[in-house]
Design a protein around this motif. Sequence first.
Motif, PDB file in Angstrom:
ATOM      1  N   ALA A  70       0.843  -1.192   0.000  1.00 49.05           N
ATOM      2  CA  ALA A  70       0.000   0.000   0.000  1.00 49.05           C
ATOM      3  C   ALA A  70       0.880   1.244   0.000  1.00 49.05           C
ATOM      4  O   ALA A  70       2.090   1.175   0.274  1.00 49.05           O
ATOM      5  N   PHE A  71       0.261   2.382  -0.317  1.00 52.25           N
ATOM      6  CA  PHE A  71       0.961   3.665  -0.195  1.00 52.25           C
ATOM      7  C   PHE A  71       0.231   4.482   0.863  1.00 52.25           C
ATOM      8  O   PHE A  71      -0.978   4.718   0.753  1.00 52.25           O
ATOM      9  N   ARG A  77       8.760   8.995   7.786  1.00 54.31           N
ATOM     10  CA  ARG A  77       9.682   8.649   6.702  1.00 54.31           C
ATOM     11  C   ARG A  77      10.512   7.445   7.128  1.00 54.31           C
ATOM     12  O   ARG A  77      11.665   7.552   7.509  1.00 54.31           O
ATOM     13  N   TRP A  78       9.870   6.287   7.089  1.00 58.24           N
ATOM     14  CA  TRP A  78      10.592   5.078   7.453  1.00 58.24           C
ATOM     15  C   TRP A  78      11.629   4.745   6.388  1.00 58.24           C
ATOM     16  O   TRP A  78      11.381   4.898   5.184  1.00 58.24           O
ATOM     17  N   ALA A 108       8.898  -1.046   4.801  1.00 56.10           N
ATOM     18  CA  ALA A 108       8.987   0.181   4.011  1.00 56.10           C
ATOM     19  C   ALA A 108       9.801  -0.082   2.744  1.00 56.10           C
ATOM     20  O   ALA A 108      10.848  -0.736   2.789  1.00 56.10           O
ATOM     21  N   VAL A 109       9.313   0.419   1.608  1.00 55.62           N
ATOM     22  CA  VAL A 109       9.972   0.204   0.328  1.00 55.62           C
ATOM     23  C   VAL A 109      10.627   1.493  -0.181  1.00 55.62           C
ATOM     24  O   VAL A 109      11.782   1.513  -0.569  1.00 55.62           O
ATOM     25  N   ARG A 110       9.874   2.573  -0.144  1.00 54.09           N
ATOM     26  CA  ARG A 110      10.391   3.866  -0.599  1.00 54.09           C
ATOM     27  C   ARG A 110       9.517   4.956   0.004  1.00 54.09           C
ATOM     28  O   ARG A 110       8.434   4.700   0.528  1.00 54.09           O
ATOM     29  N   HIS A 111       9.975   6.185  -0.090  1.00 51.83           N
ATOM     30  CA  HIS A 111       9.152   7.314   0.354  1.00 51.83           C
ATOM     31  C   HIS A 111       9.410   8.510  -0.550  1.00 51.83           C
ATOM     32  O   HIS A 111      10.443   8.608  -1.223  1.00 51.83           O
ATOM     33  N   ASP A 112       8.413   9.400  -0.581  1.00 53.88           N
ATOM     34  CA  ASP A 112       8.546  10.639  -1.336  1.00 53.88           C
ATOM     35  C   ASP A 112       7.945  11.769  -0.517  1.00 53.88           C
ATOM     36  O   ASP A 112       7.725  11.630   0.695  1.00 53.88           O
ATOM     37  N   GLY A 113       7.614  12.852  -1.166  1.00 52.99           N
ATOM     38  CA  GLY A 113       7.104  14.002  -0.435  1.00 52.99           C
ATOM     39  C   GLY A 113       5.720  13.804   0.133  1.00 52.99           C
ATOM     40  O   GLY A 113       5.293  14.566   1.012  1.00 52.99           O
ATOM     41  N   ALA A 117       5.657   4.059   0.680  1.00 54.20           N
ATOM     42  CA  ALA A 117       5.163   2.816   0.096  1.00 54.20           C
ATOM     43  C   ALA A 117       5.642   1.651   0.957  1.00 54.20           C
ATOM     44  O   ALA A 117       6.808   1.606   1.354  1.00 54.20           O
ATOM     45  N   VAL A 118       4.735   0.737   1.269  1.00 53.82           N
ATOM     46  CA  VAL A 118       5.082  -0.414   2.099  1.00 53.82           C
ATOM     47  C   VAL A 118       4.695  -1.701   1.389  1.00 53.82           C
ATOM     48  O   VAL A 118       3.751  -1.731   0.591  1.00 53.82           O
ATOM     49  N   ALA A 119       5.434  -2.754   1.677  1.00 53.99           N
ATOM     50  CA  ALA A 119       5.116  -4.092   1.191  1.00 53.99           C
ATOM     51  C   ALA A 119       4.669  -4.938   2.374  1.00 53.99           C
ATOM     52  O   ALA A 119       5.321  -4.936   3.419  1.00 53.99           O
TER      53      ALA A 119
END
Length: 374
Positions: A70-71, A77-78, A108-113, A117-119
């Motif tokens: 999910a996002f 900001r993990w 946690a997979v990535r983050h932005d502003g 995004a998590v798996a």
Amino acid sequence: MILCLCASVQWRVVLALELLLSNLRSWLRKSSAGYRDRAERRPSPSLAAYHWDGSTPKENVVSNISASGAFLLTNQRWDPGETLSLTLQRKGPPERIPEHRFSLQARAVRHDGQGVAVAFVMSPDADLRLWQSPLKTPEEQAEPENILREFRTAAAIAFLRRICPGAKEMKQLLRERLTNYRLESAVEIALHAEELLVFEPGARKMRAHPNLVLRILEDGSSAESERALQFWAGLLATCCTIGKEDISNHDFIELMSQMKGAQVSIFSAACEAAATYQSEHDALEAHPIHCAVEEIIQIVDQHDLAKIALDLDCLAGLGLLVKSDSPGFVAVRQEVDITPTSLGLQLFARCHAHRGSPQAFYGPLAEPATLAKD
């Protein structure tokens, strides 16, 4: 010499083709794996994911969700790879009812502003089927209740596959044979049983006889009360053992399947009030329990005295309550006898996931002489 050159060229062509096919197979495997990881995502405007920040739960809006992740719209900001605990539920205050929430681990997979995004970290035995119901519109499938039901069902299937490896009947029962109402009850039984086993030594190695598990899910899914569901979960938990499959719960499952509605409430109240002692035959017995008619009415939450009398007779007929010495309708009595039998005490302990001796479950034994004076 020309023949040798032709053979050499042909050999090189064969090698090149084999290398090309090998690369193509590798690319297809990676492509298909990537496709599975990128499962279909859909927005669910009313869904939220809670995480704990110290002692305070923090709500994060779920921008979109799929079977793999999910996002989250969040200020957190993990770092990529960091594991966190999430609880999915409808937006609003933290839910207290188990059916209205689902807790799981995510990475946690990535983050932005906007967020992170998590798996999801789920058992490989889970069978999560988001967006696959042919009976619901896309809007209905995106409702939190439907999403949570799918997550809970997948988790229940994973647990059942773990305790009954190779048994396909559990998945078929939950996916194909139960109505929505009975499905929720069966899922609750499985998930509660898993919770009861969390602190058991070697819980991950425990197995159960498939026939007993199937019977518990089939009969327990028709339970008429929350207490009955908890009893079924307790029986399922005690079916799970390490090593040889244990079938000692068979007779207890048979007894539980014959108790309906108010009978479960009466049986539970009787065993909770029991003061136990060791009989001369080393059996665990309960001292007589006499309950005022007004009390029994409160226990079963109904005023139909004829129905109460039938329920008491049924429990006595099953051997769970001592047969009354005062036959007749409840209406003409001032009190009723709800003394549990030794068998009833054993069943009650099993229904609370107790796998040891009944004496250990009920604690210190009462003194017969002291109770006789009372």
